[in-house]
Design a protein around this motif. Structure first.
Motif, PDB file in Angstrom:
ATOM      1  N   ILE A  93      37.284  23.840  32.009  1.00  0.00           N
ATOM      2  CA  ILE A  93      37.679  24.798  33.047  1.00  0.00           C
ATOM      3  C   ILE A  93      36.523  25.726  33.384  1.00  0.00           C
ATOM      4  N   TYR A  94      35.774  26.144  32.356  1.00  0.00           N
ATOM      5  CA  TYR A  94      34.633  27.035  32.542  1.00  0.00           C
ATOM      6  C   TYR A  94      33.573  26.364  33.421  1.00  0.00           C
ATOM      7  N   ILE A  95      33.286  25.091  33.124  1.00  0.00           N
ATOM      8  CA  ILE A  95      32.273  24.365  33.895  1.00  0.00           C
ATOM      9  C   ILE A  95      32.738  24.161  35.336  1.00  0.00           C
ATOM     10  N   VAL A  96      34.007  23.753  35.506  1.00  0.00           N
ATOM     11  CA  VAL A  96      34.536  23.511  36.852  1.00  0.00           C
ATOM     12  C   VAL A  96      34.560  24.794  37.667  1.00  0.00           C
ATOM     13  N   ASN A  97      34.962  25.909  37.052  1.00  0.00           N
ATOM     14  CA  ASN A  97      34.973  27.193  37.764  1.00  0.00           C
ATOM     15  C   ASN A  97      33.575  27.599  38.200  1.00  0.00           C
ATOM     16  N   ASP A  98      32.588  27.381  37.321  1.00  0.00           N
ATOM     17  CA  ASP A  98      31.205  27.701  37.687  1.00  0.00           C
ATOM     18  C   ASP A  98      30.705  26.806  38.814  1.00  0.00           C
ATOM     19  N   LEU A  99      31.067  25.528  38.762  1.00  0.00           N
ATOM     20  CA  LEU A  99      30.683  24.606  39.839  1.00  0.00           C
ATOM     21  C   LEU A  99      31.329  25.029  41.160  1.00  0.00           C
ATOM     22  N   ASP A 100      32.587  25.429  41.101  1.00  0.00           N
ATOM     23  CA  ASP A 100      33.274  25.889  42.308  1.00  0.00           C
ATOM     24  C   ASP A 100      32.618  27.150  42.849  1.00  0.00           C
ATOM     25  N   MET A 101      32.243  28.057  41.950  1.00  0.00           N
ATOM     26  CA  MET A 101      31.596  29.294  42.355  1.00  0.00           C
ATOM     27  C   MET A 101      30.254  29.030  43.049  1.00  0.00           C
ATOM     28  N   ILE A 102      29.430  28.188  42.436  1.00  0.00           N
ATOM     29  CA  ILE A 102      28.107  27.954  42.989  1.00  0.00           C
ATOM     30  C   ILE A 102      28.185  27.175  44.294  1.00  0.00           C
ATOM     31  N   THR A 103      29.195  26.297  44.430  1.00  0.00           N
ATOM     32  CA  THR A 103      29.379  25.567  45.685  1.00  0.00           C
ATOM     33  C   THR A 103      29.743  26.521  46.814  1.00  0.00           C
ATOM     34  N   LYS A 104      30.636  27.457  46.531  1.00  0.00           N
ATOM     35  CA  LYS A 104      31.011  28.446  47.544  1.00  0.00           C
ATOM     36  C   LYS A 104      29.827  29.331  47.927  1.00  0.00           C
ATOM     37  N   LEU A 105      29.025  29.687  46.946  1.00  0.00           N
ATOM     38  CA  LEU A 105      27.850  30.504  47.239  1.00  0.00           C
ATOM     39  C   LEU A 105      26.853  29.749  48.101  1.00  0.00           C
ATOM     40  N   GLU A 106      26.667  28.466  47.819  1.00  0.00           N
ATOM     41  CA  GLU A 106      25.679  27.678  48.556  1.00  0.00           C
ATOM     42  C   GLU A 106      26.088  27.450  50.008  1.00  0.00           C
ATOM     43  N   VAL A 107      27.383  27.223  50.250  1.00  0.00           N
ATOM     44  CA  VAL A 107      27.840  26.966  51.616  1.00  0.00           C
ATOM     45  C   VAL A 107      28.247  28.243  52.341  1.00  0.00           C
ATOM     46  N   GLY A 108      28.183  29.379  51.659  1.00  0.00           N
ATOM     47  CA  GLY A 108      28.487  30.661  52.295  1.00  0.00           C
ATOM     48  C   GLY A 108      29.966  30.936  52.469  1.00  0.00           C
ATOM     49  N   ASP A 109      30.818  30.269  51.685  1.00  0.00           N
ATOM     50  CA  ASP A 109      32.265  30.469  51.809  1.00  0.00           C
ATOM     51  C   ASP A 109      32.784  31.635  50.973  1.00  0.00           C
ATOM     52  N   LEU A 110      31.924  32.211  50.145  1.00  0.00           N
ATOM     53  CA  LEU A 110      32.366  33.301  49.280  1.00  0.00           C
ATOM     54  C   LEU A 110      32.043  34.635  49.944  1.00  0.00           C
ATOM     55  N   ASN A 111      33.078  35.364  50.327  1.00  0.00           N
ATOM     56  CA  ASN A 111      32.879  36.642  50.996  1.00  0.00           C
ATOM     57  C   ASN A 111      32.547  37.729  49.979  1.00  0.00           C
ATOM     58  N   LEU A 112      31.603  38.568  50.333  1.00  0.00           N
ATOM     59  CA  LEU A 112      31.205  39.674  49.467  1.00  0.00           C
ATOM     60  C   LEU A 112      31.916  40.947  49.904  1.00  0.00           C
ATOM     61  N   ASN A 113      32.452  41.662  48.931  1.00  0.00           N
ATOM     62  CA  ASN A 113      33.164  42.913  49.196  1.00  0.00           C
ATOM     63  C   ASN A 113      32.234  44.079  48.861  1.00  0.00           C
ATOM     64  N   TYR A 114      31.508  44.567  49.855  1.00  0.00           N
ATOM     65  CA  TYR A 114      30.517  45.619  49.637  1.00  0.00           C
ATOM     66  C   TYR A 114      31.196  46.965  49.427  1.00  0.00           C
ATOM     67  N   THR A 115      30.770  47.642  48.365  1.00  0.00           N
ATOM     68  CA  THR A 115      31.216  49.010  48.087  1.00  0.00           C
ATOM     69  C   THR A 115      30.040  49.794  47.511  1.00  0.00           C
ATOM     70  N   ASN A 116      30.191  51.103  47.454  1.00  0.00           N
ATOM     71  CA  ASN A 116      29.214  51.947  46.775  1.00  0.00           C
ATOM     72  C   ASN A 116      29.711  52.206  45.344  1.00  0.00           C
ATOM     73  N   PHE A 117      28.874  51.936  44.369  1.00  0.00           N
ATOM     74  CA  PHE A 117      29.286  52.141  42.981  1.00  0.00           C
ATOM     75  C   PHE A 117      28.083  52.553  42.134  1.00  0.00           C
ATOM     76  N   ASP A 118      28.390  53.066  40.950  1.00  0.00           N
ATOM     77  CA  ASP A 118      27.365  53.549  40.026  1.00  0.00           C
ATOM     78  C   ASP A 118      26.884  52.378  39.169  1.00  0.00           C
ATOM     79  N   ILE A 119      25.645  51.971  39.344  1.00  0.00           N
ATOM     80  CA  ILE A 119      25.107  50.831  38.609  1.00  0.00           C
ATOM     81  C   ILE A 119      24.956  51.149  37.121  1.00  0.00           C
TER      82      ILE A 119
END
Length: 359
Positions: free
Chosen positions: A172-198
């Motif tokens: 499950i860990y490997i498949v989730n990571d593969l799904d994550m990186i695929t979404k990042l590569e094709v631009g399907d993962l939306n980023l939720n920009y906020t201001n926060f304390d690093i």
């Protein structure tokens, strides 16, 4: 293609000029020998000869050479080459040679790129199959053993089911990571920009992996005491994942009684750079260009013993690039490594006390 034909007269007028000069000289010598040399006749003959030669040669060039030149362009067009197909057909050999040489160089570069990608694809597929095969066979082995009669022993049943469960979790860990990186590569993962304390985010990641680090007696620390918040503009959840992956890597490959240190510095006016530094085993320079490739491992046997999907750094790179930021790595073998990435800094505006307005 014929409608886009660009005529070139250079060959015709030079060839006509050479023929006219030779014929005129020959006629002049002949008339001189006959004692009937007439300059006006010679000039008229030269003009008429030039025009006749020019039209005949140009016609033959267009009829004979153009057909062959057009075939070259048509053959190139069959390869869907846009930059060649849009250019006018020309009978000028120098222009044609330059265009064909340019085309050949572009195709050579594309072929070399395709070969590199094909090698990468083969390596990637081999890595994927290996990463999935290991936990699959592990789970299958435990289940088959239980089906063969081991399930009648409660102790073995509990032990093997727990081990099979861990194998499934790894899948499950490997498949989730593969799904994550695929979404990042094709631009399907939306980023939720906020201001926060690093600073607060880094501390929360430290708290999350404190127990993991304590097993190797590795200290998770800042380079200094950050008394004030440092605000950045990014996707908090994704940056937490970046920090988690980098810190987990530093713990995995760090040495006993070592240190993982995080520093946060102003890079330029609107940028902050976050550095994750450890004094672990380090990375040889030969491996650094490929560190962010999917499933690439510096020490394959050691990396697999430590676990992980082999996608952590690839995910880190894609998340940072999705923020339109940069990630850097510096490492000395047997000394330590430093991974750093930039983030957009939030400007702080002074609070002005305007007082209380009364009427």
């Amino acid at each position: 293609m014929a409608e886009n034909f660009k005529k070139s007269f250079r060959f015709a007028y030079l060839s006509s000029l050479y023929i006219t000069i030779i014929l005129t000289l020959a006629l002049s010598v002949f008339l001189y020998k006959q004692a009937t040399l007439n300059p006006f006749f010679i000039i008229g003959f030269a003009l008429v000869s030039y025009m006749i030669c020019f039209f005949i040669i140009q016609y033959r060039v267009e009829r004979f050479i153009y057909r062959r030149v057009r075939k070259i362009y048509d053959d190139i067009e069959m390869l869907d080459v846009d930059d060649i197909g849009d250019t006018p057909v020309t009978t000028d050999m120098r222009t044609l040679i330059k265009e064909v040489e340019k085309f050949a160089q572009q195709r050579k570069t594309e072929i070399e790129t395709l070969k590199i990608r094909e090698d990468y694809r083969k390596e990637f597929m081999g890595n994927v199959s290996h990463e999935l095969k290991t936990p699959l066979f592990t789970v299958q082995g435990y289940i088959l053993t239980l089906l063969d009669g081991a399930m009648n022993d409660p102790v073995i049943l509990d032990k093997y089911l727990n081990r099979a469960s861990k194998g499934v979790e790894r899948l499950i860990y490997i498949v989730n990571d593969l799904d994550m990186i695929t979404k990042l590569e094709v631009g399907d993962l939306n980023l939720n920009y906020t201001n926060f304390d690093i600073v607060e985010l880094v501390q929360s990641v430290f708290d999350l992996f404190e127990m993991k680090a304590s097993k190797k007696n590795i200290a998770l620390t800042f380079d200094m005491n950050y008394s004030e918040a440092i605000l950045v503009h990014a996707d908090r959840e994704r940056i937490q994942q970046v920090l988690s992956n980098l810190i987990v890597n530093s713990i995995k490959y760090g040495k006993e009684d070592g240190t993982t240190e995080v520093s946060i510095e102003d890079l330029i006016r609107n940028k902050t750079i976050v550095r994750v530094t450890d004094n672990g085993e380090g990375i040889a320079q030969a491996h650094i260009p490929r560190l962010f490739e999917r499933f690439y491992r510096v020490d394959k046997s050691g990396s697999r013993r430590e676990g992980g999907s082999g996608l952590g750094l690839a995910i880190v790179k894609h998340i940072i690039e999705a923020h339109h930021e940069r990630i850097y790595v510096e490492s000395d073998y047997r000394v330590g490594s430093e991974f750093s990435f930039t983030l957009e800094k939030v400007k702080k505006f002074p609070v002005v006390d305007v007082g209380t307005k009364t009427t």
